[in-house]
Design a protein around this motif. Structure first.
Motif, PDB file in Angstrom:
ATOM      1  N   ALA A   1       0.972  -1.378   0.126  1.00 15.18           N
ATOM      2  CA  ALA A   1      -0.057   0.093  -0.214  1.00 15.18           C
ATOM      3  C   ALA A   1       0.825   1.185  -0.052  1.00 15.18           C
ATOM      4  O   ALA A   1       0.817   2.211  -0.563  1.00 15.18           O
ATOM      5  N   VAL A   2       1.845   1.409   1.061  1.00 15.17           N
ATOM      6  CA  VAL A   2       2.870   2.438   0.872  1.00 15.17           C
ATOM      7  C   VAL A   2       3.479   2.628  -0.311  1.00 15.17           C
ATOM      8  O   VAL A   2       3.963   3.879  -0.780  1.00 15.17           O
ATOM      9  N   ALA A   3       4.219   1.462  -0.640  1.00 19.28           N
ATOM     10  CA  ALA A   3       5.056   1.569  -2.018  1.00 19.28           C
ATOM     11  C   ALA A   3       4.186   1.961  -3.161  1.00 19.28           C
ATOM     12  O   ALA A   3       4.654   2.798  -4.008  1.00 19.28           O
ATOM     13  N   ALA A   4       2.898   1.674  -3.288  1.00 19.98           N
ATOM     14  CA  ALA A   4       1.866   1.958  -4.345  1.00 19.98           C
ATOM     15  C   ALA A   4       1.762   3.386  -4.207  1.00 19.98           C
ATOM     16  O   ALA A   4       1.937   4.338  -5.377  1.00 19.98           O
TER      17      ALA A   4
ATOM     18  N   PHE B   1      -0.280   7.974  11.901  1.00 19.79           N
ATOM     19  CA  PHE B   1      -0.245   9.363  12.685  1.00 19.79           C
ATOM     20  C   PHE B   1       1.138  10.159  12.275  1.00 19.79           C
ATOM     21  O   PHE B   1       1.334  11.395  12.072  1.00 19.79           O
ATOM     22  N   ALA B   2       2.243   9.174  12.456  1.00 19.36           N
ATOM     23  CA  ALA B   2       3.571   9.771  11.887  1.00 19.36           C
ATOM     24  C   ALA B   2       3.685  10.445  10.640  1.00 19.36           C
ATOM     25  O   ALA B   2       4.358  11.424  10.627  1.00 19.36           O
ATOM     26  N   LEU B   3       2.900   9.769   9.648  1.00 19.11           N
ATOM     27  CA  LEU B   3       2.835  10.405   8.324  1.00 19.11           C
ATOM     28  C   LEU B   3       2.374  11.757   8.298  1.00 19.11           C
ATOM     29  O   LEU B   3       3.116  12.805   7.609  1.00 19.11           O
TER      30      LEU B   3
ATOM     31  N   ALA C   1       6.224  14.020   2.234  1.00 18.76           N
ATOM     32  CA  ALA C   1       5.393  12.991   2.567  1.00 18.76           C
ATOM     33  C   ALA C   1       6.190  11.778   2.426  1.00 18.76           C
ATOM     34  O   ALA C   1       6.005  10.643   3.083  1.00 18.76           O
ATOM     35  N   SER C   2       7.284  11.809   1.336  1.00 13.99           N
ATOM     36  CA  SER C   2       7.760  10.504   1.302  1.00 13.99           C
ATOM     37  C   SER C   2       8.848  10.073   2.277  1.00 13.99           C
ATOM     38  O   SER C   2       9.243   8.894   2.222  1.00 13.99           O
ATOM     39  N   VAL C   3       9.043  11.157   3.081  1.00 14.38           N
ATOM     40  CA  VAL C   3      10.038  10.764   4.337  1.00 14.38           C
ATOM     41  C   VAL C   3       9.288   9.572   5.117  1.00 14.38           C
ATOM     42  O   VAL C   3       9.877   8.673   5.623  1.00 14.38           O
ATOM     43  N   GLY C   4       7.939   9.856   5.593  1.00 16.69           N
ATOM     44  CA  GLY C   4       7.412   9.002   6.470  1.00 16.69           C
ATOM     45  C   GLY C   4       7.020   7.790   5.938  1.00 16.69           C
ATOM     46  O   GLY C   4       7.171   6.732   6.156  1.00 16.69           O
ATOM     47  N   LEU C   5       6.851   7.723   4.430  1.00 16.92           N
ATOM     48  CA  LEU C   5       6.539   6.459   3.756  1.00 16.92           C
ATOM     49  C   LEU C   5       7.937   5.643   3.607  1.00 16.92           C
ATOM     50  O   LEU C   5       7.647   4.380   3.829  1.00 16.92           O
ATOM     51  N   ILE C   6       8.841   6.287   3.242  1.00 18.27           N
ATOM     52  CA  ILE C   6      10.076   5.237   3.506  1.00 18.27           C
ATOM     53  C   ILE C   6      10.218   4.735   4.802  1.00 18.27           C
ATOM     54  O   ILE C   6      10.727   3.682   4.957  1.00 18.27           O
TER      55      ILE C   6
ATOM     56  N   ILE D   1      13.330   8.549   9.946  1.00 23.32           N
ATOM     57  CA  ILE D   1      13.022   7.242   9.088  1.00 23.32           C
ATOM     58  C   ILE D   1      13.562   6.271  10.072  1.00 23.32           C
ATOM     59  O   ILE D   1      12.711   5.103  10.394  1.00 23.32           O
ATOM     60  N   ALA D   2      14.552   6.521  10.911  1.00 22.79           N
ATOM     61  CA  ALA D   2      15.063   5.456  11.753  1.00 22.79           C
ATOM     62  C   ALA D   2      13.941   5.199  12.850  1.00 22.79           C
ATOM     63  O   ALA D   2      13.584   4.281  13.451  1.00 22.79           O
ATOM     64  N   ALA D   3      13.634   6.305  13.506  1.00 22.55           N
ATOM     65  CA  ALA D   3      12.601   6.347  14.577  1.00 22.55           C
ATOM     66  C   ALA D   3      11.141   5.462  14.086  1.00 22.55           C
ATOM     67  O   ALA D   3      10.937   4.503  14.750  1.00 22.55           O
TER      68      ALA D   3
END
Length: 431
Positions: free
Chosen positions: A175-178, A264-266, A277-282, A338-340
């Motif tokens: 889902a996130v990758a799409a 929520f983090a996204l 937005a890509s930061v949270g998705l990654i 991203i690490a968190a």
């Protein structure tokens, strides 16, 4: 049939059951998480553009939470059908219900076309999703665990049943990758206008694949050999109410921690910190990828040392990491954010690994699909349904993410206490 032929046949049946549970769960959670990610990134602008950004996000998270309210009803309806009519047919039904709802969500016109009715239709389709997913987990978990016993692999039940749990990060990953691909290749305006709809409509292909796999599945041998109850729900509430309460208690922390990091983090990263937005998705993609290692490892360890100690360790890890993760995210530094997120999701996988076996082993065969599904989905209301909204309200109220860390830690403490109250079930004969 010779003994060797019978053993080979049982092993083949077990592999099919595991593949079916993994594939079907992956598809259904793809559908479910697709909505969650879109609720954080897209829906406030498409369906609630007249509201200010914070209010629009709250409305979006509320539509997201509607499905959690419906999930226990799906668990009751399809759990009883599974305990009376069979696990296989109900799993085919839940797959089709979930998939059709998802495809139709991708077709709903935005506020500019239908006004408030666009949000109403969105909520109705989210209810359909909730009913489908509510019936999925109990049936798939029961089928996986019972086929493990039928093949004489009860000692490895935790590991074998955990393959179903891998469907959750697989579905989220898809889902996130799409959405990530669509958000990356399209301009922001095109993504909001129509690009987000493509992953929803693509669910139609996955439905066909899932139906083909599940149609060839054999019914659970334990179910076929067990006398059926006329009202599994009534029997379950009378004889297994303690197990239901324990299931709810151990589940809440898993749901809260996951949805705080994966949903929520996204919105926090994008709307508050102003990062892409890509930061949270990654972060979610990396975390879900790590779960493919964490979930089977924790499940296999639970086969050796027991379900309870592994689950308690996972709950403690999530509670502690919450106080590390949110300060890292609040720095606004891409690598730390991203690490968190990824480590938080991976830590949740420690609980998720033994969960299928832990919960299904608490219930008798006559009420297993009903009991496991009902307890699991009620916890979803108290955990996942409210987690993004509560986290959003806490940060608005306190102007700090410390309150989010405390929230996650409290649910982790509830999970630890509930695990201590549960009986150890590793190695239990399900029959």
């Amino acid at each position: 049939m010779s003994t060797s032929q019978a053993t080979k046949s049982e092993s083949t049946t077990l592999r099919r059951a595991i593949l079916s549970s993994f594939a079907g769960t992956s598809i259904e959670w793809y559908d479910f998480f697709l909505f969650g990610s879109a609720a954080a990134l897209v829906f406030p602008r498409v369906f609630f553009p007249e509201s200010d950004p914070a209010t629009g996000l709250l409305f979006s998270f509320m539509t997201y939470g509607v499905a959690f309210v419906m999930r226990p009803f799906g668990g009751i309806i399809f759990g009883q059908l599974g305990d009376v009519l069979g696990r296989k047919n109900t799993l085919i039904a839940t797959l089709l219900i979930m998939g059709v709802g998802t495809v139709l969500i991708g077709c709903v016109p935005g506020y500019d076309t239908l006004g408030i009715w666009s949000a109403v239709i969105l909520v109705l389709l989210r209810i359909v999703q909730g009913l489908g997913l509510g019936g999925e987990w109990g049936g798939a978990a029961t089928l996986s665990a019972e086929h493990a016993d039928g093949a004489g692999r009860a000692a490895n039940r935790g590991l074998l049943a955990s393959w179903m749990q891998l469907g959750v990060p697989a579905g989220n990953l898809l889902a996130v990758a799409a959405l990530y691909i669509m958000e990356t290749v399209l301009s922001p305006d095109s993504f909001i206008a129509w690009g987000w709809r493509i992953p929803f409509m693509a669910s139609a292909v996955l439905i066909v694949l899932g139906f083909w796999i599940r149609a060839a599945l054999a019914e659970s041998p334990l179910f076929l050999a067990t006398e059926k109850e006329k009202s599994p729900l009534r029997t379950m509430l009378r004889t297994h109410w303690r197990q239901v309460l324990i299931t709810i208690g151990i589940r809440i922390a898993s749901d809260v921690s996951y949805y705080v990091f994966a949903v929520f983090a996204l919105s926090y990263i994008s709307n508050v910190l102003g990062l892409p937005a890509s930061v949270g998705l990654i972060g979610v993609i990396v975390g879900c990828s790590l779960q493919f290692l964490v979930i089977p490892i924790s499940a296999q360890i639970s086969d050796s040392v027991g379900r309870r100690p592994v689950y308690i360790f996972g709950a403690a890890a999530v509670g502690i990491w919450a106080f590390v993760a949110w300060p890292l995210i609040a720095t606004g530094q891409v690598a730390l954010a991203i690490a968190a997120i990824s480590i938080g999701i991976a830590a949740q996988g420690i609980m998720y690994g033994p969960m299928t076996a832990f919960i299904t082993e608490m219930f008798g065969t006559k009420v297993r699909a009903t009991g496991a599904g009902f307890g699991y989905q009620v916890a979803g209301i108290l955990g996942g349904a409210l987690a993004p909204t509560i986290a959003q309200l806490l940060t608005q109220w306190s102007h700090s993410t410390v309150t989010v860390s405390i929230y996650v830690a409290i649910t982790a403490a509830i999970a630890i206490i509930s695990s201590l109250l549960a009986r150890e079930t590793s190695g239990k004969d399900l029959s």
